[in-house]
Write a protein that holds these residues in place. Structure first.
Motif, mmCIF file in Angstrom:
data_model
loop_
_atom_site.group_PDB
_atom_site.id
_atom_site.type_symbol
_atom_site.label_atom_id
_atom_site.label_comp_id
_atom_site.label_asym_id
_atom_site.label_seq_id
_atom_site.Cartn_x
_atom_site.Cartn_y
_atom_site.Cartn_z
ATOM 1 N N ASP A 313 35.402 49.472 25.981
ATOM 2 C CA ASP A 313 34.361 49.219 27.152
ATOM 3 C C ASP A 313 34.036 47.741 26.770
ATOM 4 O OD1 ASP A 313 31.886 50.048 28.849
ATOM 5 O OD2 ASP A 313 30.674 49.275 27.141
ATOM 6 N N LYS A 314 33.832 47.368 25.614
ATOM 7 C CA LYS A 314 33.534 45.921 25.362
ATOM 8 C C LYS A 314 34.386 44.767 25.642
ATOM 9 C CE LYS A 314 29.607 47.410 24.155
ATOM 10 N NZ LYS A 314 28.333 47.513 25.040
ATOM 11 N N LYS A 316 36.844 45.404 28.204
ATOM 12 C CA LYS A 316 37.653 45.617 29.474
ATOM 13 C C LYS A 316 37.353 44.482 30.454
ATOM 14 C CE LYS A 316 33.675 48.356 31.558
ATOM 15 N NZ LYS A 316 33.247 49.537 31.955
ATOM 16 N N THR A 317 38.255 44.473 31.476
ATOM 17 C CA THR A 317 38.041 43.360 32.587
ATOM 18 C C THR A 317 38.151 44.416 34.111
ATOM 19 O OG1 THR A 317 38.861 41.415 31.352
ATOM 20 C CG2 THR A 317 38.569 41.479 33.821
ATOM 21 N N ARG A 323 34.307 40.468 33.498
ATOM 22 C CA ARG A 323 34.864 40.689 32.163
ATOM 23 C C ARG A 323 33.487 41.143 31.418
ATOM 24 N NH1 ARG A 323 38.932 37.292 30.627
ATOM 25 N NH2 ARG A 323 37.965 36.774 28.649
ATOM 26 N N SER A 324 34.026 41.977 30.348
ATOM 27 C CA SER A 324 32.896 42.399 29.330
ATOM 28 C C SER A 324 32.625 41.343 28.165
ATOM 29 C CB SER A 324 33.424 43.887 28.599
ATOM 30 O OG SER A 324 33.709 44.810 29.674
ATOM 31 N N SER A 327 35.805 40.596 26.381
ATOM 32 C CA SER A 327 37.047 40.615 27.036
ATOM 33 C C SER A 327 37.812 39.339 26.403
ATOM 34 C CB SER A 327 37.067 40.306 28.375
ATOM 35 O OG SER A 327 36.313 41.501 28.882
#
Length: 477
Positions: A313-314, A316-317, A323-324, A327
């Motif tokens: 989750d932190k 991901k794009t 973007r997280s 990312s």
């Protein structure tokens, strides 16, 4: 021209201009720095959350990596055919086996009872007389002399209570009380606080004949004569009756307590009631606790998946390019990759080399799931040592994960370093914000002076203009 802060408050035009200037400068110079600071604070919070999840996984695999008697895979349980007779607790060191236990006798507390007396009567005083009487009580190998002072007018119940008080205040292994067996009669009862023949009680008169006068003379004590409804004596005439007696796998075992932890290695037995001749012995089946082993593996999978989902989750794009917060972050991306390698890698020893060999697969997103629960349960029940080796051998899954995670979660480790680095950056940014505020204040003060000068010139010009107008009116009526 007038400047307004709001509809009801007019302020100095220069103050309004200065506030507008400082706000514009703040948006231009300070806001980007504050945005950067907030981002670092968010990253630090995320890193701390990551550490919590990593630490949870570390504790889970640390448990699974333990070998020997405390191994989570060697947890034992017991099936008991009759839990009204006894209960058991099983240590991991116990050997899986079947046992039979027949409870011949429960352990009991020693109990000595005086003769029955009229509560308000004075038979004891009449026979014994007044003065200090000394009796000796021996229990657990320790003899204690007790002094009882009898006074004129003491009733039978008063004297019995004095004996009870002397025992209770001086002897730690025994207690005494006066029981009113009817509304008008009383008896002294002396009991050991522990079960077993080790705590058998003997009594003797040292000075006076107080014990003899309450029905506990030397003949009663030395021969352990049983008490009756009226006469003094022992509740259990045979001292051996104070000990528990059980038959384990045909072997007779005598113990002083109803809690027996040395009859079967690794098994503690608590006796609840005795059995009668002809009763069926209680069967005890010691076996590996497959349920708890499965729970430990399920807990590991859940903790591992919580961590992987968090990293996913932190980092991901989204498909539209959003973007997280992490990312492209090297530390987290490498962490995710290495975790997957550790759980999917081969173990060098044992018949089971991969998690897939016990019905656990690695999903596309890096999480784990049980693909064949029946296979996992069967292996736990029939070959738990091989399952254990997959996790806690020298390069087992749990051992590799523990060694890999430790540098991240230890004090001063990888995550602490990242957080501390972020804190240092925040400190520098706070100094930068402070410096920029000071710079803006300086510029604002310079502008204030310039505006003040312009205002003075404006007021001077206005006065001159007024004078010229007045002169013009005079000269050209």
């Amino acid at each position: 021209m007038s400047f307004y802060l709001n509809a009801s408050s007019v302020i100095n035009p220069i103050d309004n201009l200065i506030q507008m200037f400082k706000q514009a400068e703040g948006n231009k110079l300070i806001k980007p720095v504050e945005t950067q600071k907030n981002l670092i604070q968010t990253k630090n919070s995320t890193f701390l959350e990551l550490k919590t999840k990593l630490n949870s996984l570390f504790l889970a695999v640390k448990d699974l990596s333990i070998v020997g008697a405390n191994s989570k895979f060697q947890v034992k349980t017991a099936d008991i055919s009759d839990q009204t007779v006894l209960s058991v607790s099983v240590e991991s060191s116990a050997t899986p086996a079947n046992h039979t236990v027949f409870v011949q006798r429960l352990a009991k507390e020693e109990t000595v009872i005086s003769s029955k007396f009229s509560s308000d009567g004075m038979e004891i005083l009449t026979t014994e007389g007044t003065g200090t009487k000394t009796i000796r009580l021996t229990i657990n190998g320790i003899s204690t002399d007790l002094n009882i002072s009898i006074s004129s007018g003491d009733t039978n119940k008063v004297i019995l209570n004095k004996i009870a008080t002397a025992i209770n205040s001086s002897i730690s292994d025994a207690s005494a009380s006066v029981i009113n067996d009817t509304s008008s009669t009383s008896r002294l009862v002396i009991k050991s606080k522990n079960t077993g023949s080790q705590y058998a009680i003997t009594l003797s008169d040292i000075s006076g004949t107080l014990l003899a006068n309450i029905g506990l003379d030397s003949n009663v004590v030395s021969n352990r004569i049983s008490s009756t409804d009226t006469s003094g004596g022992y509740l259990y005439s045979d001292v051996n009756l104070l000990d528990a007696e059980i038959i384990v796998d045909g072997i007779t075992i005598v113990r002083s307590s109803n809690k027996i932890n040395d009859a079967i290695s690794g098994v503690a037995i608590e006796l609840k009631k005795s059995q009668n001749a002809g009763d069926t012995p209680v069967s005890i089946t010691i076996k590996n606790d497959a349920v708890r082993v499965r729970e430990a593996i399920d807990s590991f999978i859940k903790t591992y998946n919580d961590l992987v989902k968090f990293i996913n989750d932190k980092t991901k794009t989204t498909s539209d390019g959003v973007r997280s917060i992490f990312s492209g972050d090297y530390t987290l991306m490498r962490l995710k990759t290495d975790l997957r390698l550790k759980v999917s890698g081969q173990v060098s020893t044992g018949a089971l080399r991969f998690l897939s060999d016990i019905g656990i697969k690695t999903n596309q997103d890096g999480t784990l799931s049980i693909s064949d629960g029946a296979k996992l349960d069967r292996l736990i029940s029939t070959d738990v040592s091989q399952v254990e080796s997959l996790f806690n051998s020298s390069d087992g899954i749990a051992v590799k994960l523990k060694e890999f995670i430790n540098p991240f979660v230890q004090i001063g480790g990888v995550i602490d370093q990242r957080v501390n680095s972020g804190k240092e950056q925040i400190k520098q940014l706070d100094e930068r914000i402070k410096s920029l505020n000071s710079l803006i204040d300086q510029r604002a003060e310079a502008l204030r002076k310039q505006f003040a000068q312009l205002q003075s010139l404006y007021y001077a010009f206005t006065r001159q203009q007024t004078m010229i107008q007045q002169l013009t009116q005079i000269l050209m009526p």
